[in-house]
Design a protein around this motif. Sequence first.
Motif, PDB file in Angstrom:
ATOM      1  N   LEU A  21       0.824  -1.215   0.000  1.00 51.97           N
ATOM      2  CA  LEU A  21       0.000   0.000   0.000  1.00 51.97           C
ATOM      3  C   LEU A  21       0.855   1.261   0.000  1.00 51.97           C
ATOM      4  O   LEU A  21       0.576   2.210  -0.738  1.00 51.97           O
ATOM      5  N   TRP A  25       1.059   4.033  -3.037  1.00 51.55           N
ATOM      6  CA  TRP A  25       0.797   5.442  -2.728  1.00 51.55           C
ATOM      7  C   TRP A  25       1.965   6.312  -3.172  1.00 51.55           C
ATOM      8  O   TRP A  25       1.770   7.362  -3.794  1.00 51.55           O
ATOM      9  N   GLN A  28       2.171   6.623  -6.969  1.00 52.19           N
ATOM     10  CA  GLN A  28       1.124   7.523  -7.467  1.00 52.19           C
ATOM     11  C   GLN A  28       1.509   8.981  -7.243  1.00 52.19           C
ATOM     12  O   GLN A  28       1.294   9.826  -8.114  1.00 52.19           O
ATOM     13  N   LYS A  29       2.092   9.289  -6.093  1.00 55.10           N
ATOM     14  CA  LYS A  29       2.547  10.657  -5.815  1.00 55.10           C
ATOM     15  C   LYS A  29       3.638  11.070  -6.801  1.00 55.10           C
ATOM     16  O   LYS A  29       3.638  12.201  -7.296  1.00 55.10           O
TER      17      LYS A  29
END
Length: 89
Positions: A21, A25, A28-29
């Motif tokens: 996870l 994350w 994606q950032k």
Amino acid sequence: MSDDGQKQSMTAKIVGAGVTLIAAWAVQKIINAAWKKAKGHELPSPDSTADDIKFSEVAAAAAISGAAISLSRVLATRGAAKLAGRARH
């Protein structure tokens, strides 16, 4: 399997899920920041209704995001499994 082995296995699964996870994350950032720098605007989201967003941009964003996040998940899962394997020995 012993109780100790089951506890380690469950711990490895929980750690693996958490690492996965966090990796997704973070990727994606990074993709969002790179897109904004390259294109000058936010990454288009699948539910964007703005008429000025081209389908090709939405498709490219989806392909890049999907591939990068999938790769990060695989690498994070393998890394967590390798770490769990070392902890058992």
